[in-house]
Motif scaffolding. Structure first.
Motif, PDB file in Angstrom:
ATOM      1  N   VAL A 155       0.849  -1.187   0.000  1.00 40.68           N
ATOM      2  CA  VAL A 155       0.000   0.000   0.000  1.00 40.68           C
ATOM      3  C   VAL A 155       0.886   1.238   0.000  1.00 40.68           C
ATOM      4  O   VAL A 155       2.071   1.169   0.321  1.00 40.68           O
ATOM      5  CB  VAL A 155      -0.957  -0.003   1.216  1.00 40.68           C
ATOM      6  N   ALA A 156       0.281   2.365  -0.374  1.00 42.24           N
ATOM      7  CA  ALA A 156       1.027   3.621  -0.466  1.00 42.24           C
ATOM      8  C   ALA A 156       0.193   4.758   0.111  1.00 42.24           C
ATOM      9  O   ALA A 156      -1.038   4.695   0.126  1.00 42.24           O
ATOM     10  CB  ALA A 156       1.377   3.916  -1.921  1.00 42.24           C
ATOM     11  N   VAL A 157       0.883   5.777   0.584  1.00 44.26           N
ATOM     12  CA  VAL A 157       0.222   6.980   1.081  1.00 44.26           C
ATOM     13  C   VAL A 157       0.865   8.202   0.429  1.00 44.26           C
ATOM     14  O   VAL A 157       1.986   8.143  -0.058  1.00 44.26           O
ATOM     15  CB  VAL A 157       0.285   7.105   2.617  1.00 44.26           C
ATOM     16  N   TYR A 217       4.851   7.446  -0.768  1.00 46.96           N
ATOM     17  CA  TYR A 217       5.547   6.539   0.150  1.00 46.96           C
ATOM     18  C   TYR A 217       4.891   5.180  -0.025  1.00 46.96           C
ATOM     19  O   TYR A 217       3.663   5.085  -0.100  1.00 46.96           O
ATOM     20  CB  TYR A 217       5.357   6.959   1.610  1.00 46.96           C
ATOM     21  N   THR A 218       5.683   4.127  -0.061  1.00 49.48           N
ATOM     22  CA  THR A 218       5.102   2.791  -0.122  1.00 49.48           C
ATOM     23  C   THR A 218       5.942   1.798   0.679  1.00 49.48           C
ATOM     24  O   THR A 218       7.148   1.965   0.821  1.00 49.48           O
ATOM     25  CB  THR A 218       4.954   2.280  -1.571  1.00 49.48           C
ATOM     26  N   CYS A 277      10.557  -0.663   2.053  1.00 53.48           N
ATOM     27  CA  CYS A 277       9.851   0.624   1.936  1.00 53.48           C
ATOM     28  C   CYS A 277      10.704   1.606   1.143  1.00 53.48           C
ATOM     29  O   CYS A 277      11.938   1.543   1.192  1.00 53.48           O
ATOM     30  CB  CYS A 277       9.593   1.233   3.310  1.00 53.48           C
ATOM     31  N   PHE A 278      10.040   2.506   0.429  1.00 53.96           N
ATOM     32  CA  PHE A 278      10.754   3.579  -0.249  1.00 53.96           C
ATOM     33  C   PHE A 278       9.840   4.776  -0.421  1.00 53.96           C
ATOM     34  O   PHE A 278       8.630   4.690  -0.258  1.00 53.96           O
ATOM     35  CB  PHE A 278      11.331   3.115  -1.591  1.00 53.96           C
ATOM     36  N   VAL A 279      10.452   5.907  -0.751  1.00 50.14           N
ATOM     37  CA  VAL A 279       9.713   7.107  -1.112  1.00 50.14           C
ATOM     38  C   VAL A 279      10.088   7.427  -2.555  1.00 50.14           C
ATOM     39  O   VAL A 279      11.248   7.292  -2.950  1.00 50.14           O
ATOM     40  CB  VAL A 279      10.015   8.299  -0.160  1.00 50.14           C
ATOM     41  N   TYR A 312      -0.070  -0.620  -4.330  1.00 55.64           N
ATOM     42  CA  TYR A 312       1.233  -0.700  -4.998  1.00 55.64           C
ATOM     43  C   TYR A 312       1.487  -2.137  -5.451  1.00 55.64           C
ATOM     44  O   TYR A 312       1.247  -3.084  -4.705  1.00 55.64           O
ATOM     45  CB  TYR A 312       2.346  -0.272  -4.035  1.00 55.64           C
ATOM     46  N   LEU A 313       1.992  -2.284  -6.691  1.00 52.08           N
ATOM     47  CA  LEU A 313       2.357  -3.594  -7.227  1.00 52.08           C
ATOM     48  C   LEU A 313       3.590  -3.445  -8.095  1.00 52.08           C
ATOM     49  O   LEU A 313       3.672  -2.556  -8.937  1.00 52.08           O
ATOM     50  CB  LEU A 313       1.219  -4.197  -8.056  1.00 52.08           C
ATOM     51  N   GLU A 314       4.555  -4.325  -7.877  1.00 53.03           N
ATOM     52  CA  GLU A 314       5.771  -4.384  -8.685  1.00 53.03           C
ATOM     53  C   GLU A 314       5.949  -5.849  -9.055  1.00 53.03           C
ATOM     54  O   GLU A 314       6.114  -6.694  -8.180  1.00 53.03           O
ATOM     55  CB  GLU A 314       6.941  -3.879  -7.839  1.00 53.03           C
TER      56      GLU A 314
END
Length: 128
Positions: free
Chosen positions: A17-19, A33-34, A45-47, A107-109
């Motif tokens: 998920v992301a915000v 941010y996710t 996590c990354f921004v 979020y999906l990668e």
């Protein structure tokens, strides 16, 4: 603001998920941010600021993640504090003020065409 969802990883992918998701500058870039989990027992996590990723947490194992099963993931943004929660356990908290606002997102990668994720019971909670 908080977003939460039941998540099942399919194949070789990372999902979460992301915000504070929003368009960047230029407008064809994205800010957010996710935090994600993979099909095993890792998360990271990354921004992303204008599509430039900065790692906030390198991939690391965590016992809260149930490999190959449905996991409840959540991300909360309050002021400059961002928290990632898996199955009710706060597994990552960081402080960052690069992105002050934006929307919640999924979020999906994926790393192969057969990979993906199934999301269910998505809930967005906004501050009162």
């Amino acid at each position: 603001l908080e977003i939460s969802a039941d998540l099942l990883i399919l194949g070789d992918s990372r999902a979460g998920v992301a915000v504070r998701y929003d368009t960047g500058t230029p407008s064809d870039t994205r800010n957010y941010y996710t935090c994600w989990i993979d099909g095993a027992d890792q998360y990271g996590c990354f921004v992303s600021v204008n599509d430039r990723w900065t790692t906030l947490q390198e991939p690391i194992r965590n016992k809260a993640i149930k490999p190959g099963d449905v996991n409840r993931v959540a991300m909360r943004a309050a002021g400059n504090k961002i928290t990632f929660i898996v199955n009710g356990v706060e597994i990552q908290t960081f402080t960052d003020s690069q992105l002050p606002d934006g929307r919640p997102a999924l979020y999906l990668e994926n790393f192969s065409t057969e990979a993906g994720a199934i999301y269910d019971n998505v809930v967005v909670t906004t501050p009162k």
